[in-house]
Design an enzyme around this catalytic site. Structure first.
Site, PDB file in Angstrom:
ATOM      1  N   ASN A  65      34.662  43.965  45.384  1.00 49.85           N
ATOM      2  CA  ASN A  65      33.931  43.060  46.082  1.00 49.85           C
ATOM      3  C   ASN A  65      34.993  42.735  47.293  1.00 49.85           C
ATOM      4  O   ASN A  65      35.976  42.398  47.144  1.00 49.85           O
ATOM      5  CB  ASN A  65      33.966  41.643  45.017  1.00 49.85           C
ATOM      6  CG  ASN A  65      33.743  40.552  45.985  1.00 49.85           C
ATOM      7  OD1 ASN A  65      33.259  40.389  47.068  1.00 49.85           O
ATOM      8  ND2 ASN A  65      33.844  39.151  45.228  1.00 49.85           N
ATOM      9  N   TRP A  66      34.366  43.147  48.490  1.00 45.63           N
ATOM     10  CA  TRP A  66      35.115  43.060  49.851  1.00 45.63           C
ATOM     11  C   TRP A  66      35.219  41.651  50.205  1.00 45.63           C
ATOM     12  O   TRP A  66      36.165  41.219  51.114  1.00 45.63           O
ATOM     13  CB  TRP A  66      34.645  43.718  50.784  1.00 45.63           C
ATOM     14  CG  TRP A  66      34.894  45.508  50.666  1.00 45.63           C
ATOM     15  CD1 TRP A  66      35.347  46.026  49.637  1.00 45.63           C
ATOM     16  CD2 TRP A  66      34.578  46.315  51.794  1.00 45.63           C
ATOM     17  NE1 TRP A  66      35.274  47.363  49.866  1.00 45.63           N
ATOM     18  CE2 TRP A  66      35.135  47.682  50.989  1.00 45.63           C
ATOM     19  CE3 TRP A  66      34.090  46.376  52.789  1.00 45.63           C
ATOM     20  CZ2 TRP A  66      35.016  49.006  51.751  1.00 45.63           C
ATOM     21  CZ3 TRP A  66      33.805  47.570  53.720  1.00 45.63           C
ATOM     22  CH2 TRP A  66      34.276  48.666  53.066  1.00 45.63           C
ATOM     23  N   LYS A  67      34.450  40.646  49.793  1.00 44.14           N
ATOM     24  CA  LYS A  67      34.507  39.418  49.949  1.00 44.14           C
ATOM     25  C   LYS A  67      34.371  39.341  51.469  1.00 44.14           C
ATOM     26  O   LYS A  67      33.589  39.874  52.055  1.00 44.14           O
ATOM     27  CB  LYS A  67      35.805  38.528  49.823  1.00 44.14           C
ATOM     28  CG  LYS A  67      35.940  38.773  48.193  1.00 44.14           C
ATOM     29  CD  LYS A  67      37.104  38.033  47.784  1.00 44.14           C
ATOM     30  CE  LYS A  67      37.506  38.000  46.186  1.00 44.14           C
ATOM     31  NZ  LYS A  67      38.333  36.998  45.636  1.00 44.14           N
ATOM     32  N   SER A 107      42.566  39.846  39.698  1.00 51.46           N
ATOM     33  CA  SER A 107      43.680  40.535  39.651  1.00 51.46           C
ATOM     34  C   SER A 107      43.780  41.804  38.988  1.00 51.46           C
ATOM     35  O   SER A 107      44.893  42.323  38.487  1.00 51.46           O
ATOM     36  CB  SER A 107      44.909  39.616  39.333  1.00 51.46           C
ATOM     37  OG  SER A 107      44.973  38.494  40.112  1.00 51.46           O
ATOM     38  N   GLU A 136      33.677  31.651  43.988  1.00 57.78           N
ATOM     39  CA  GLU A 136      34.022  31.153  45.202  1.00 57.78           C
ATOM     40  C   GLU A 136      32.508  30.678  45.891  1.00 57.78           C
ATOM     41  O   GLU A 136      32.723  29.788  46.524  1.00 57.78           O
ATOM     42  CB  GLU A 136      34.381  32.355  46.310  1.00 57.78           C
ATOM     43  CG  GLU A 136      35.870  32.517  45.936  1.00 57.78           C
ATOM     44  CD  GLU A 136      36.446  33.832  46.151  1.00 57.78           C
ATOM     45  OE1 GLU A 136      35.811  34.895  47.072  1.00 57.78           O
ATOM     46  OE2 GLU A 136      37.481  34.408  45.494  1.00 57.78           O
ATOM     47  N   GLU A 142      35.539  36.482  34.867  1.00 60.17           N
ATOM     48  CA  GLU A 142      36.401  36.071  35.903  1.00 60.17           C
ATOM     49  C   GLU A 142      36.943  34.975  35.832  1.00 60.17           C
ATOM     50  O   GLU A 142      36.464  34.028  36.171  1.00 60.17           O
ATOM     51  CB  GLU A 142      35.849  36.325  37.387  1.00 60.17           C
ATOM     52  CG  GLU A 142      35.111  37.662  37.796  1.00 60.17           C
ATOM     53  CD  GLU A 142      35.487  37.953  39.163  1.00 60.17           C
ATOM     54  OE1 GLU A 142      35.730  39.031  39.599  1.00 60.17           O
ATOM     55  OE2 GLU A 142      34.783  37.220  40.213  1.00 60.17           O
ATOM     56  N   GLY A 202      38.470  42.596  43.450  1.00 60.07           N
ATOM     57  CA  GLY A 202      38.664  42.052  44.758  1.00 60.07           C
ATOM     58  C   GLY A 202      39.529  42.619  45.707  1.00 60.07           C
ATOM     59  O   GLY A 202      39.239  43.509  46.412  1.00 60.07           O
ATOM     60  N   GLY A 203      40.672  42.045  45.772  1.00 60.03           N
ATOM     61  CA  GLY A 203      41.615  42.406  46.614  1.00 60.03           C
ATOM     62  C   GLY A 203      41.946  44.122  46.901  1.00 60.03           C
ATOM     63  O   GLY A 203      42.239  44.499  47.836  1.00 60.03           O
ATOM     64  N   GLY A 250      42.628  36.583  42.643  1.00 63.63           N
ATOM     65  CA  GLY A 250      43.521  36.617  43.968  1.00 63.63           C
ATOM     66  C   GLY A 250      44.790  35.978  43.741  1.00 63.63           C
ATOM     67  O   GLY A 250      45.696  35.738  44.804  1.00 63.63           O
ATOM     68  N   HIS A 256      29.379  34.142  41.983  1.00 60.74           N
ATOM     69  CA  HIS A 256      31.198  34.442  42.049  1.00 60.74           C
ATOM     70  C   HIS A 256      31.520  32.732  42.183  1.00 60.74           C
ATOM     71  O   HIS A 256      31.007  31.937  42.794  1.00 60.74           O
ATOM     72  CB  HIS A 256      31.233  34.712  43.371  1.00 60.74           C
ATOM     73  CG  HIS A 256      32.836  35.679  43.264  1.00 60.74           C
ATOM     74  ND1 HIS A 256      33.743  34.518  43.649  1.00 60.74           N
ATOM     75  CD2 HIS A 256      33.411  36.780  42.956  1.00 60.74           C
ATOM     76  CE1 HIS A 256      34.843  35.319  43.641  1.00 60.74           C
ATOM     77  NE2 HIS A 256      34.867  36.446  43.069  1.00 60.74           N
TER      78      HIS A 256
END
Ligand code: PEP
Length: 243
Positions: free
Chosen positions: A8-10, A203, A93, A158, A224-225, A164, A91
């Site tokens: 997930n590049w966000k 993470s 977010e 999640e 993600g990251g 993150g 998600h």
């Protein structure tokens, strides 16, 4: 079943990043399924760069309507037309930044399925909810209300506090929650609930992937990251057990 490692590049990534990223994925031979969910604007270009490589491309959200006066939104069929085969929905977010409820997520999932996309529905508790002993109750309630009838797709567990932050739940907590999610899926969907993949997200890094991905009922990861670097995503995929 092969595990699914989904990136997930966000709101990260530019056009200039695509050639090198796609080349790295093309050069690898992963034993998992791979999926990259970039921002909307990059879906078509990434899908073209990965054509024939066996790597899926997905969106990070879609609207619940097929079309209409919804400024700034994207319909599921538009994602499919751009080359997406999956879409992340609900998600934390989106739930937090855009006030999405589980009912909204269920509507989006229905729209995604109607457009031929596989939804990845995210669920997870906040730190306060975990501290209050409500984590399983919260996740079960999100599942009960976010999944449309006859749901066929993927679930991503999640924990919000792990996204993150570099923090992850204990292995015992992941096992307990994934077991509870499996039980809820079977209660809701019967036999079909036994075969759905349940991803862990929060993470996940090359250094912790092997232990997280080897746990019972973990069918892959939503990353993600660490998905922003193809090498890290591939290292996570390499750490997954062979299915
Ligand atoms: C995510 O946002 O889906 C996620 C899991 O992020 P990270 O891997 O950066 O914690």
């Amino acid at each position: 079943m092969r595990q699914l490692i989904a990136g997930n590049w966000k709101m990260h990534g530019r056009l200039a990043d695509i050639p090198a990223y796609a080349a790295a994925l093309r050069a690898a031979s992963a034993h998992t399924d791979l999926l990259i969910c970039p921002p909307f604007t990059l879906i078509e270009r990434l899908a073209a760069a990965l054509a024939g490589a066996g790597v899926g491309v997905g969106g990070q959200d879609c609207h619940g309507a097929a079309q209409g006066a919804h400024t700034g939104d994207v319909a599921a069929a538009m994602l499919a037309e751009a080359g997406a085969s999956f879409v992340i929905l609900g998600h934390s977010e989106r739930r937090h930044d855009h006030g999405e409820t589980s009912a909204t997520v269920a509507g989006k999932a229905q729209a995604a399925i109607a457009a031929g996309l596989t939804p990845i529905i995210c669920v997870g508790e906040t730190e306060a909810e975990r501290d209050a002993g409500e984590a399983e109750h919260v996740v079960r309630s999100q599942l009960a209300h976010s999944l449309p009838a006859g749901f066929a797709g993927v679930i991503a567990y999640e924990p919000v506090w792990a996204i993150g932050t570099g923090r992850t739940p204990t292995e015992a907590d992941v096992v307990a929650m994934h077991g509870a999610i499996r039980a809820a899926l079977v209660e809701k969907l019967g036999e079909a609930g036994k075969g759905l993949r349940i991803l862990y997200g929060g993470s996940v890094k090359p250094g912790n992937a092997a232990s997280l991905l080897s746990l019972p009922e973990v069918g892959g990861a939503l990353v993600g990251g660490a998905s922003l670097k193809a090498e890290d995503l591939l290292a996570i995929a390499a750490a997954a057990p062979r299915g």
